[in-house]
Design a protein around this motif. Structure first.
Motif, PDB file in Angstrom:
ATOM      1  N   TRP A 148       0.819  -1.221   0.000  1.00 41.98           N
ATOM      2  CA  TRP A 148       0.000   0.000   0.000  1.00 41.98           C
ATOM      3  C   TRP A 148       0.853   1.272   0.000  1.00 41.98           C
ATOM      4  CZ3 TRP A 148      -0.079  -3.717   3.879  1.00 41.98           C
ATOM      5  CH2 TRP A 148       0.592  -3.404   5.060  1.00 41.98           C
ATOM      6  N   LEU A 149       2.165   1.110   0.157  1.00 41.96           N
ATOM      7  CA  LEU A 149       3.051   2.263   0.060  1.00 41.96           C
ATOM      8  C   LEU A 149       3.491   2.514  -1.385  1.00 41.96           C
ATOM      9  CD1 LEU A 149       5.343   1.718   3.196  1.00 41.96           C
ATOM     10  CD2 LEU A 149       3.358   3.224   2.966  1.00 41.96           C
ATOM     11  N   PHE A 150       2.872   1.791  -2.315  1.00 41.75           N
ATOM     12  CA  PHE A 150       3.212   1.925  -3.729  1.00 41.75           C
ATOM     13  C   PHE A 150       1.932   2.051  -4.542  1.00 41.75           C
ATOM     14  CE2 PHE A 150       6.484  -0.351  -1.497  1.00 41.75           C
ATOM     15  CZ  PHE A 150       7.668   0.140  -1.995  1.00 41.75           C
ATOM     16  N   GLU A 151       2.060   2.544  -5.751  1.00 40.13           N
ATOM     17  CA  GLU A 151       0.925   2.626  -6.655  1.00 40.13           C
ATOM     18  C   GLU A 151       1.353   2.202  -8.051  1.00 40.13           C
ATOM     19  OE1 GLU A 151      -0.496   6.605  -6.606  1.00 40.13           O
ATOM     20  OE2 GLU A 151       1.449   7.514  -6.979  1.00 40.13           O
ATOM     21  N   VAL A 152       0.387   1.830  -8.861  1.00 39.92           N
ATOM     22  CA  VAL A 152       0.674   1.358 -10.214  1.00 39.92           C
ATOM     23  C   VAL A 152       0.248   2.422 -11.221  1.00 39.92           C
ATOM     24  CG1 VAL A 152       0.217  -0.430 -11.935  1.00 39.92           C
ATOM     25  CG2 VAL A 152       0.356  -1.038  -9.505  1.00 39.92           C
ATOM     26  N   LYS A 153       1.130   2.750 -12.141  1.00 37.79           N
ATOM     27  CA  LYS A 153       0.846   3.737 -13.171  1.00 37.79           C
ATOM     28  C   LYS A 153       1.230   3.167 -14.536  1.00 37.79           C
ATOM     29  CE  LYS A 153       1.577   7.947 -10.400  1.00 37.79           C
ATOM     30  NZ  LYS A 153       2.336   9.226 -10.323  1.00 37.79           N
ATOM     31  N   ASP A 154       0.386   3.416 -15.508  1.00 37.88           N
ATOM     32  CA  ASP A 154       0.730   3.012 -16.873  1.00 37.88           C
ATOM     33  C   ASP A 154       1.799   3.933 -17.453  1.00 37.88           C
ATOM     34  OD1 ASP A 154      -1.033   0.861 -16.951  1.00 37.88           O
ATOM     35  OD2 ASP A 154      -2.719   2.136 -17.543  1.00 37.88           O
ATOM     36  N   TYR A 155       1.706   5.203 -17.083  1.00 38.07           N
ATOM     37  CA  TYR A 155       2.651   6.188 -17.609  1.00 38.07           C
ATOM     38  C   TYR A 155       3.169   7.055 -16.452  1.00 38.07           C
ATOM     39  CZ  TYR A 155       0.371   4.755 -21.912  1.00 38.07           C
ATOM     40  OH  TYR A 155      -0.156   4.009 -22.941  1.00 38.07           O
ATOM     41  N   PHE A 157       5.242   9.721 -14.222  1.00 39.64           N
ATOM     42  CA  PHE A 157       5.843  11.022 -14.482  1.00 39.64           C
ATOM     43  C   PHE A 157       7.352  10.911 -14.404  1.00 39.64           C
ATOM     44  CE2 PHE A 157       1.637  12.236 -12.692  1.00 39.64           C
ATOM     45  CZ  PHE A 157       1.144  12.904 -13.811  1.00 39.64           C
ATOM     46  N   VAL A 158       8.038  11.901 -14.971  1.00 35.31           N
ATOM     47  CA  VAL A 158       9.500  11.882 -14.981  1.00 35.31           C
ATOM     48  C   VAL A 158      10.052  11.848 -13.566  1.00 35.31           C
ATOM     49  CG1 VAL A 158      11.569  13.179 -15.652  1.00 35.31           C
ATOM     50  CG2 VAL A 158       9.593  13.101 -17.190  1.00 35.31           C
ATOM     51  N   GLU A 159       9.404  12.583 -12.646  1.00 29.09           N
ATOM     52  CA  GLU A 159       9.912  12.651 -11.287  1.00 29.09           C
ATOM     53  C   GLU A 159       9.544  11.442 -10.427  1.00 29.09           C
ATOM     54  OE1 GLU A 159       6.029  15.047 -11.455  1.00 29.09           O
ATOM     55  OE2 GLU A 159       7.800  14.697 -12.711  1.00 29.09           O
ATOM     56  N   ASP A 160       8.697  10.549 -10.952  1.00 26.16           N
ATOM     57  CA  ASP A 160       8.310   9.360 -10.194  1.00 26.16           C
ATOM     58  C   ASP A 160       9.487   8.397 -10.037  1.00 26.16           C
ATOM     59  OD1 ASP A 160       5.673  10.046  -9.701  1.00 26.16           O
ATOM     60  OD2 ASP A 160       4.929   9.125 -11.536  1.00 26.16           O
ATOM     61  N   VAL A 161       9.521   7.723  -8.910  1.00 33.37           N
ATOM     62  CA  VAL A 161      10.548   6.702  -8.654  1.00 33.37           C
ATOM     63  C   VAL A 161       9.915   5.338  -8.890  1.00 33.37           C
ATOM     64  CG1 VAL A 161      12.098   5.681  -6.951  1.00 33.37           C
ATOM     65  CG2 VAL A 161      11.721   8.164  -6.973  1.00 33.37           C
ATOM     66  N   THR A 162      10.314   4.691  -9.969  1.00 33.71           N
ATOM     67  CA  THR A 162       9.769   3.371 -10.286  1.00 33.71           C
ATOM     68  C   THR A 162      10.606   2.282  -9.623  1.00 33.71           C
ATOM     69  OG1 THR A 162      11.077   3.264 -12.332  1.00 33.71           O
ATOM     70  CG2 THR A 162       8.840   4.153 -12.488  1.00 33.71           C
ATOM     71  N   VAL A 163       9.951   1.184  -9.300  1.00 33.19           N
ATOM     72  CA  VAL A 163      10.612   0.062  -8.638  1.00 33.19           C
ATOM     73  C   VAL A 163      10.636  -1.114  -9.597  1.00 33.19           C
ATOM     74  CG1 VAL A 163      10.622  -1.429  -6.603  1.00 33.19           C
ATOM     75  CG2 VAL A 163       9.687   0.889  -6.442  1.00 33.19           C
ATOM     76  N   ASN A 164      11.822  -1.612  -9.890  1.00 32.83           N
ATOM     77  CA  ASN A 164      11.977  -2.737 -10.821  1.00 32.83           C
ATOM     78  C   ASN A 164      11.754  -4.052 -10.091  1.00 32.83           C
ATOM     79  OD1 ASN A 164      12.679  -1.060 -13.058  1.00 32.83           O
ATOM     80  ND2 ASN A 164      14.751  -0.884 -12.249  1.00 32.83           N
ATOM     81  N   VAL A 165      10.508  -4.491 -10.040  1.00 34.44           N
ATOM     82  CA  VAL A 165      10.148  -5.716  -9.342  1.00 34.44           C
ATOM     83  C   VAL A 165      10.230  -6.895 -10.317  1.00 34.44           C
ATOM     84  CG1 VAL A 165       8.329  -6.900  -8.053  1.00 34.44           C
ATOM     85  CG2 VAL A 165       8.612  -4.419  -7.828  1.00 34.44           C
ATOM     86  N   PRO A 166      10.920  -7.971  -9.947  1.00 33.36           N
ATOM     87  CA  PRO A 166      10.966  -9.155 -10.816  1.00 33.36           C
ATOM     88  C   PRO A 166       9.555  -9.647 -11.142  1.00 33.36           C
ATOM     89  CG  PRO A 166      12.577  -9.353  -9.057  1.00 33.36           C
ATOM     90  CD  PRO A 166      11.753  -8.144  -8.742  1.00 33.36           C
ATOM     91  N   ASP A 167       9.369 -10.160 -12.345  1.00 29.76           N
ATOM     92  CA  ASP A 167       8.040 -10.564 -12.832  1.00 29.76           C
ATOM     93  C   ASP A 167       7.337 -11.540 -11.890  1.00 29.76           C
ATOM     94  OD1 ASP A 167       8.322  -8.958 -15.031  1.00 29.76           O
ATOM     95  OD2 ASP A 167       9.086 -10.555 -16.330  1.00 29.76           O
ATOM     96  N   GLU A 168       8.081 -12.449 -11.278  1.00 31.04           N
ATOM     97  CA  GLU A 168       7.462 -13.473 -10.424  1.00 31.04           C
ATOM     98  C   GLU A 168       6.824 -12.893  -9.171  1.00 31.04           C
ATOM     99  OE1 GLU A 168      10.395 -15.990  -8.242  1.00 31.04           O
ATOM    100  OE2 GLU A 168      11.869 -14.869  -9.445  1.00 31.04           O
ATOM    101  N   LYS A 176       3.645   0.157 -14.342  1.00 29.90           N
ATOM    102  CA  LYS A 176       4.871   0.433 -13.601  1.00 29.90           C
ATOM    103  C   LYS A 176       4.554   0.628 -12.120  1.00 29.90           C
ATOM    104  CE  LYS A 176       7.689   0.751 -17.195  1.00 29.90           C
ATOM    105  NZ  LYS A 176       8.869  -0.120 -17.372  1.00 29.90           N
ATOM    106  N   ILE A 177       5.360   0.041 -11.282  1.00 34.04           N
ATOM    107  CA  ILE A 177       5.181   0.167  -9.834  1.00 34.04           C
ATOM    108  C   ILE A 177       5.961   1.387  -9.365  1.00 34.04           C
ATOM    109  CG2 ILE A 177       5.561  -0.935  -7.596  1.00 34.04           C
ATOM    110  CD1 ILE A 177       5.353  -3.633  -9.102  1.00 34.04           C
ATOM    111  N   VAL A 178       5.250   2.336  -8.752  1.00 32.52           N
ATOM    112  CA  VAL A 178       5.832   3.620  -8.370  1.00 32.52           C
ATOM    113  C   VAL A 178       5.772   3.788  -6.852  1.00 32.52           C
ATOM    114  CG1 VAL A 178       5.621   6.129  -8.595  1.00 32.52           C
ATOM    115  CG2 VAL A 178       5.202   4.661 -10.572  1.00 32.52           C
ATOM    116  N   ALA A 179       6.859   4.258  -6.270  1.00 33.83           N
ATOM    117  CA  ALA A 179       6.907   4.489  -4.827  1.00 33.83           C
ATOM    118  C   ALA A 179       6.150   5.766  -4.488  1.00 33.83           C
ATOM    119  CB  ALA A 179       8.352   4.606  -4.363  1.00 33.83           C
ATOM    120  N   THR A 180       5.296   5.707  -3.473  1.00 32.01           N
ATOM    121  CA  THR A 180       4.581   6.897  -3.009  1.00 32.01           C
ATOM    122  C   THR A 180       5.514   7.756  -2.155  1.00 32.01           C
ATOM    123  OG1 THR A 180       3.800   5.834  -0.979  1.00 32.01           O
ATOM    124  CG2 THR A 180       2.413   5.615  -2.959  1.00 32.01           C
ATOM    125  N   HIS A 181       5.045   8.937  -1.810  1.00 27.66           N
ATOM    126  CA  HIS A 181       5.846   9.829  -0.971  1.00 27.66           C
ATOM    127  C   HIS A 181       6.131   9.181   0.376  1.00 27.66           C
ATOM    128  CE1 HIS A 181       7.430  13.615   0.558  1.00 27.66           C
ATOM    129  NE2 HIS A 181       6.684  13.436   1.637  1.00 27.66           N
TER     130      HIS A 181
END
Length: 347
Positions: A148-155, A157-168, A176-181
């Motif tokens: 719940w500390l993360f959100e999913v975005k299709d697109y 923003f440039v300033e968003d911090v994406t998390v590279n989660v393994p597919d499994e 894309k999985i994005v870290a919330t504030h």
């Protein structure tokens, strides 16, 4: 007595006695405690973001499983460079006007102690992966997922911090999985947890009881001062490298590069490998991998310990490259103390 018939005098006498007792019982001891337990000279106050992260740490109940106290017993050596002292907690004051001081020392250690986690694991990418799903980086972890500390975005923003989660571990998530504030604030707070060096001249507390078997932080075997130091590459790798590169040396796809089959590890010349351990590495950021911290420098690894780690990586997971000698490693580490051009290499 006439005093009992004079309500004004009686009130003033009671008020004076109350103020006098307050000074002796509350204010005086508080001032003495404050002066005797001032923050260490090299410690830093939390930033605004780190303070927000501290509030998230409290709200999410992290104290239920994690301590922030290195006890003066030998088994706690893996959590800090020295036992904790009262001054370590001098900056742990009221969170705000409405909330009292957060008691974060803890008493349960279901998960590892976090006193020095900022030095043990200074990589934001690791912390974010760990929060999203702890099993991505530590397969045996019993820590719950904080999705719940993360959100999913299709697109994003440039300033968003994406998390590279393994597919499994994505559970069917396609965006894309994005870290919330909140997640970023919590990671900032965790990275701020670092033991401060005691001032020169101050006695450093010692760890009690003798060392036995293998110290996971140094890989030293034996008991007592007469024991012969033997540096265990497997134990040192587990303590310093395994959380990112994994026990099988395969790393995590999109997060941490593999050491199995790595060109750097297979190179007969260990110069690049040792340099990366001592100075960190950012040569694969464009591929989505995070910046590797200077593990060897941050953890004060000795040349003997670096040599043991290097050779462990060279002899395992199907790797079969030439072993590095202690003399080689010492020479490389000495050369790094002089200004030099950055090393660019690919794993």
């Amino acid at each position: 007595m006439e005093l009992y018939n004079n309500h004004k005098g009686l009130f003033l006498a009671a008020a004076g006695l109350f103020i006098l007792l307050t000074c002796f019982v509350a204010i005086g001891p508080a001032l003495t405690s404050q002066n005797n337990n001032a923050p260490l000279p090299n410690s830093k106050a939390l930033t605004a973001l780190e303070n927000e992260g501290k509030a998230v740490y409290v709200a999410e109940g992290c104290i239920a499983c994690h301590t922030q106290q290195v006890r003066n017993v030998d088994m706690d050596k893996v959590w800090g460079e020295r036992p904790s002292v009262a001054a370590d907690y001098a900056r742990n004051t009221r969170m705000d006007t409405w909330r009292s001081t957060a008691l974060l020392m803890g008493s349960e250690r279901t998960g590892p102690d976090l006193t020095n986690i900022g030095k043990r694991q200074p990589v934001s990418d690791w912390h974010l992966l760990h929060l999203f799903n702890p099993r991505t980086v530590v397969k045996e972890s019993v820590m719950p997922s904080y999705e719940w500390l993360f959100e999913v975005k299709d697109y994003p923003f440039v300033e968003d911090v994406t998390v590279n989660v393994p597919d499994e571990f994505k559970k069917g998530i396609s965006g894309k999985i994005v870290a919330t504030h909140k997640a970023l604030a919590l990671v900032a707070y965790l990275k701020s947890l670092k033991q401060t060096k005691l001032p020169d001249g101050k006695p450093v507390p010692i760890f009690l009881y003798g060392q036995s078997k293998t110290d996971l932080n140094t890989g030293t075997k034996g008991t007592g001062s007469a024991a012969k130091p033997e540096f265990d590459g497997a134990a040192l790798y587990a303590a310093n490298c395994q959380s990112c590169h994994q026990s099988n040396g395969e790393g995590l796809v999109g997060a941490f590069p593999p050491l199995k089959g790595s060109k750097v590890v297979l190179d007969d010349n260990p110069e690049v490998q040792v340099t990366i351990i001592m100075e960190g590495y950012n040569g694969r950021v464009s591929e989505g991998y995070g910046v590797m911290p200077a593990v060897g420098t941050n953890n004060n690894l000795k040349p003997e310990e670096v040599t043991a780690i290097v050779n462990h990586e060279r002899e395992n997971w199907g790797n079969n490259s030439k072993k590095a000698t202690l003399a080689q490693v010492k020479k490389i580490i000495e050369s790094l103390k002089r200004p030099a051009a950055p090393v660019i290499a690919k794993k």
